[in-house]
Design an enzyme around this catalytic site. Structure first.
Site, mmCIF file in Angstrom:
data_model
loop_
_atom_site.group_PDB
_atom_site.id
_atom_site.type_symbol
_atom_site.label_atom_id
_atom_site.label_comp_id
_atom_site.label_asym_id
_atom_site.label_seq_id
_atom_site.Cartn_x
_atom_site.Cartn_y
_atom_site.Cartn_z
ATOM 1 N N SER A 41 -45.464 63.252 114.531
ATOM 2 C CA SER A 41 -44.033 62.965 114.373
ATOM 3 C C SER A 41 -43.641 61.564 114.808
ATOM 4 O O SER A 41 -42.597 61.061 114.386
ATOM 5 C CB SER A 41 -43.208 63.981 115.168
ATOM 6 O OG SER A 41 -43.572 63.960 116.535
ATOM 7 N N ASP A 335 -34.403 64.308 121.372
ATOM 8 C CA ASP A 335 -34.536 65.737 121.642
ATOM 9 C C ASP A 335 -35.482 65.906 122.821
ATOM 10 O O ASP A 335 -35.752 64.942 123.543
ATOM 11 C CB ASP A 335 -34.969 66.519 120.390
ATOM 12 C CG ASP A 335 -36.340 66.118 119.865
ATOM 13 O OD1 ASP A 335 -37.139 65.524 120.623
ATOM 14 O OD2 ASP A 335 -36.634 66.396 118.684
ATOM 15 N N HIS A 338 -38.987 63.913 121.435
ATOM 16 C CA HIS A 338 -39.079 62.678 120.667
ATOM 17 C C HIS A 338 -38.156 61.573 121.170
ATOM 18 O O HIS A 338 -36.979 61.829 121.459
ATOM 19 C CB HIS A 338 -38.777 62.969 119.198
ATOM 20 C CG HIS A 338 -39.665 64.013 118.611
ATOM 21 N ND1 HIS A 338 -39.278 65.339 118.482
ATOM 22 C CD2 HIS A 338 -40.936 63.940 118.143
ATOM 23 C CE1 HIS A 338 -40.275 66.032 117.953
ATOM 24 N NE2 HIS A 338 -41.289 65.205 117.740
#
Length: 359
Positions: A41, A335, A338
């Site tokens: 990610s 979040d 991340h």
């Protein structure tokens, strides 16, 4: 006020960038032609939007700082470090996801991301999250090469690949899923499992070299013990969760050990593979510096995310109706896992300063 805060992040990035030596001209090497990213990610621009997985972020509040507030599938409020780097190199404003239908073969010539959020160097990691394994990402790269050759021919495609920068950024999910969630399997120690991951890195770098890549960067691990979700899970009592959040230091020590091994591996491979530059991309240092000295970066919160409570929410748990912080530019994490666009901009500047002049 929100557009003003977004402009402030970009102004901060470009102000820092102006203080750096020109990352292209500082190197005697030919100009960088493209940027290709593989991994998880941290460099996924939205490939997971197009595969059946729960690990998706193509919904608000993700993207609230992105141009036009689009939820692109990036796991952040805005741009990733690879977006900032692609822009600073003059390649393109942002680095697109390969699976995005709007990406045309000609777009591949300046770079694209093959990465998949939730994935890792260990195939078991991607299989658990139903995301793209590194092998699948590689097959998409091979497909992209064929598309490029159909547009500009073999010789020009080979030139683009030779002078492109390849970024590999993965390993955090592997450590969280397979070590800290106690699924080590046949591996007898954390160090043993790290060696297994590094063997995967070595094999992938060899593949890239065999395909003509000569400028390869491999990101190390972040301070995993400081990810908000790991801080939360590492706490024992309710009062600590809400009043005194601290990093899980043994996990940070594991990250540092892995990074030391990665540095040595990259050096060995640079010696072994002719004409190649294989460099360590340090993300641990800028992240831990933001945690230790937040006010240097205009940050106020470094151990909680902006989305929801900031303790556990990520991906499908960070929902359109989730409460979010008022000023995300003051948060290191968007979040519970991340980094925010602000943090990614700091990582990008650090990479451009320390790494790219060597490429």
């Amino acid at each position: 006020m929100k557009p003003i805060r977004h402009k402030t992040i970009l102004l901060t990035f470009f102000t820092l960038l102006l203080q750096l030596p020109n990352p292209i001209n500082a190197s005697p090497s030919p100009p960088i032609t493209a940027l290709y990213a593989f991994g998880d990610s941290t460099v996924d621009s939205g490939n997971n939007n197009y595969i059946p997985t729960l690990f998706q972020s193509n919904h608000p509040p993700y993207g609230r700082s992105f141009p036009a507030k689009i939820s692109t599938g990036r796991f952040s409020d805005g741009k990733l470090a690879t977006d900032f780097i692609a822009s600073s190199l003059g390649l393109k404003p942002t680095l697109p996801a390969y699976l995005n239908p709007s990406v045309k073969p000609v777009d591949l010539l300046t770079g694209v991301s093959f990465a998949s959020a939730g994935g890792g160097l260990d195939d078991r990691t991607a299989m658990m999250s139903l995301t793209l394994t590194m092998d699948k990402q590689w097959s998409y790269f091979e497909e992209a090469v064929r598309k490029m050759k159909s547009v500009v021919g073999d010789s020009e495609t080979n030139r683009v690949i030779k002078n492109a920068v390849f970024v590999i950024s993965a390993g955090t999910n592997d450590m969280i899923y397979n070590v800290y969630d106690h699924v080590l399997g046949s591996f007898i120690s954390v160090s043993d499992y790290q060696d297994y991951l590094l063997s995967k890195v070595e094999a992938f770098i060899q593949r890239l070299h065999d395909a003509g890549a000569r400028r390869i960067t491999v990101a190390g691990l972040p301070p995993i013990g400081c990810l908000p979700v790991q801080v939360t899970l590492g706490t024992v009592t309710i009062p600590r969760i809400f009043h005194h959040r601290i990093c899980t230091e043994n996990q940070n020590a594991d990250s540092q050990l892995y990074n030391q091994k990665l540095r040595k591996l990259n050096f060995r491979l640079s010696q072994r593979l002719p004409g190649s530059k294989i460099l360590y991309l340090d993300i641990y240092t800028p992240l831990i510096d933001m945690i230790k000295h937040p006010h240097r970066y205009g940050l106020e919160e470094t151990l909680k995310g902006c989305c929801g409570t900031g303790l556990l929410e990520a991906g499908p748990l960070c929902k359109p109706l989730s409460r979010t912080c008022e000023d995300v530019s003051k948060y290191m994490f968007f979040d519970s896992v991340h980094p925010s666009e602000k943090a990614y901009s700091v990582i990008a500047v650090y990479a451009l300063q320390k790494l790219f002049p060597l490429l």
